[in-house]
Each structure stands twice: as C-alpha cells, then as structure tokens.
Enzyme design. Structure first.
Site, mmCIF file in Angstrom:
data_model
loop_
_atom_site.group_PDB
_atom_site.id
_atom_site.type_symbol
_atom_site.label_atom_id
_atom_site.label_comp_id
_atom_site.label_asym_id
_atom_site.label_seq_id
_atom_site.Cartn_x
_atom_site.Cartn_y
_atom_site.Cartn_z
ATOM 1 C CB SER A 101 -0.959 0.013 1.197
ATOM 2 O OG SER A 101 -2.042 -0.861 0.974
ATOM 3 C CE LYS A 104 -4.676 1.687 -0.401
ATOM 4 N NZ LYS A 104 -4.088 0.355 -0.239
ATOM 5 C CB SER A 159 -4.392 1.205 4.084
ATOM 6 O OG SER A 159 -3.491 0.951 3.017
#
Length: 318
Positions: A101, A104, A159
């Site tokens: 993640s 991101k 997340s």
C-alpha cells in the site's frame, strides 16, 4: 528530480551524485487544475551510475556521524533529507520489490489534483466489485454518498482499497488511472516502479524501490493536501446519519499495537501484503530538519518495519 548523494563528504572525497533528471525540481512540480488532463510527461533520462546503483549498504557519512544501524533485516531501505533530497544512506536502493500500500502514495500524487475535495459521489456496486479479497477497507457502502475528502481519509488512514477503487472510478477508471500513475512515476524520475493495481494489491509485475518510494514521499510532503491527509492520526468517517472512528494504520504515528509513537512523525504511508511483506514510507520533523526513510520487507516480520524505520530516523537526525 535531483537527489544528491551523500551527506557532506570529506574534503578529500569526490562529491557523488545520483541524478534522475525530470522536467524540474520535485518540490516545485505543480499539479494540473482540478479535473484537467496533464500534458504527457517528458521522458526522464536514466540516472547516472553511482553508489546508489550498487547492491548492499552505501554511505559516506561525516567524520563525526554515528555508524549506520546494524542488524537491519529489510531487503531495501533509504534515508534522505526530505527538504533537500540529499541521500544520507541506502541499502539496495534500486532493488525492485512489491510495494504493497505504499503505492497509494503515487496514486494520491496522481489523482489528488484531479478531484475536488468537496465533490460528493454515490458509490456503486460496480466500483466495489473488483476490490481484491483480503483487502484493507474503510467500509464504503454501495448507494451511499461520500465527499472526496472523506474518501481520501479512507485511503490514507484505513488504507482502504475500497476507497481507492471509487476514487479511481471518479478519475476516469481503473486502467486510465494505471496509465496516469505510470506517467507520473516517469515524470518524477521513479524508473523502478511499474504500476498494475493502483491500490498496491499484489499483482504480477507490480514493483517499486526504496529510491522511488522516497521520491513519492518527498513529492507528497510538498503537497499541502497530501501532507495533511498523511499526517492525520484519527478521524470520523461518515456512514449515513452517523459516523465511526478510523485510525491511521501507521503505528509510528498512532502508537498502536505496542509500537511507541515516534516524536515529530508526519506520515507518510505504510503497507502490507503477503507478497510484499511490510513496507513503509515514514517522515519526521525536528527543528529545521525533516528526515524521510523508506523500508521494504524486513525479514523478521511483525512490527519490525516500524522499529527499523525508527532506528534509521534516529540515525538520520544524528
């Protein structure tokens, strides 16, 4: 972007540089107007050969600097000055690994300028249908309306892959967002990154590096919206006529799960998948300094990523 290597070499030593030149300095990059399609980025020349290209730990500290922390288990890591871009030390800086993640951060750099924070959007079943099994979620419900700013808090704090899918849909769709993220990475000089799934979900061929994650972290901290979201520890998330609390999954920021909070921490993004292991972009500010560290896949598992990041932050400030 120009990243200078390393920290104040001795007078006898040559100045070593690792350059990934783009259209301008990273901190000066301006995002497009909300809703606008950016001009195609100019190709970034390959960075010059330097110590950052070598495997293993590379550092040229000042004579009075403490030794780099020993016993770090991460496959790759890097320590840099977030304001100047100066690299203080690195270990396998350009090793290509799954980012989880932390990717991101690149998604936010790409989509934040295109979506006005006050825009409201009603989530559809189609937008949530492709969220991968086992994903982290903020808890979006089809048929319910959310502000873009709420969705971004779902991305940065929880997340939430569900929030990424909805924002990507608003941004023109999943595949278009993938193309935009690839272009953004090239524009920033992040040449180790290949995007397949914008939420960081494990996908064949999806990789980044400690160097590239540092580039994304530094670019994000230069953006006021990004910096505000990534440094938020706790918030209320709307769910119809009520709301529920959400907490940032970055334990160095919140002190959750037995991890002591790090003084001066300002984000940036953590991640975990079974394929990537634990990954982290972390920045902290003390006095006039902001130190940025990236840590990819410590071999000891658990909360080790935070403790190794803590050691590297301490060393960077020292």
């Amino acid at each position: 972007m120009v990243i200078r290597y390393l920290s104040r070499p001795s007078r006898r030593a040559p100045v070593l540089r690792a350059t990934a030149l783009t259209t301008g300095a990273l901190v000066c990059l301006a995002g497009p107007a909300v809703g606008a399609e950016p001009a195609p980025p100019k190709p970034a020349p390959a960075y010059s050969s330097s110590l950052l290209d070598r495997s293993g730990t590379q550092v040229r500290p000042r004579p009075d600097a403490p030794p780099v922390p020993r016993g770090l288990s991460a496959l790759s890591w890097m320590v840099s000055d977030a304001r100047t871009g100066e690299v203080l030390a690195a270990h396998n800086a350009h090793r290509r690994l799954p980012p989880a993640s932390t990717l991101k951060s690149l998604f936010a750099l790409t989509a934040l300028p295109r979506l006005h924070p006050d825009t409201r959007h009603t989530v559809t079943d189609t937008e949530l249908a492709r969220v991968g099994g086992g994903s982290s979620l903020v808890g979006l419900s089809a048929g319910r309306s959310y502000q873009v700013s709420d969705l971004w808090r779902g991305v940065f704090l929880s997340s939430g892959n569900d929030a990424v899918h909805v924002l990507a849909s608003m941004n023109g769709g999943w595949e278009r967002t993938v193309r935009q993220m690839r272009a953004k990475a090239r524009a920033l000089g992040a040449r180790d990154t290949h995007v397949v799934s914008p939420d960081g979900y494990d996908a064949p061929g999806q990789v980044s590096s400690a160097y590239d994650l540092s580039v994304f972290g530094r670019a994000g901290l230069a953006d006021p919206q990004f910096a505000r979201y990534c440094s938020t520890a706790r918030a209320s998330f709307p769910d119809g006529n009520w709301s529920y609390p959400i907490q940032n999954t970055n334990r160095l920021l919140t002190g959750a799960d037995g991890v002591a909070p790090y003084r001066g921490l300002i984000g940036v993004k953590n991640g975990y998948t079974s394929g990537a292991g634990h990954t982290l972009i972390a920045a902290a500010h003390r006095g006039a300094r902001t130190v940025l560290v990236t840590v990819m896949n410590p071999r000891r598992g658990g909360m080790t990523v935070y403790e190794e990041a803590r050691s590297l932050l301490d060393w960077g400030f020292a």
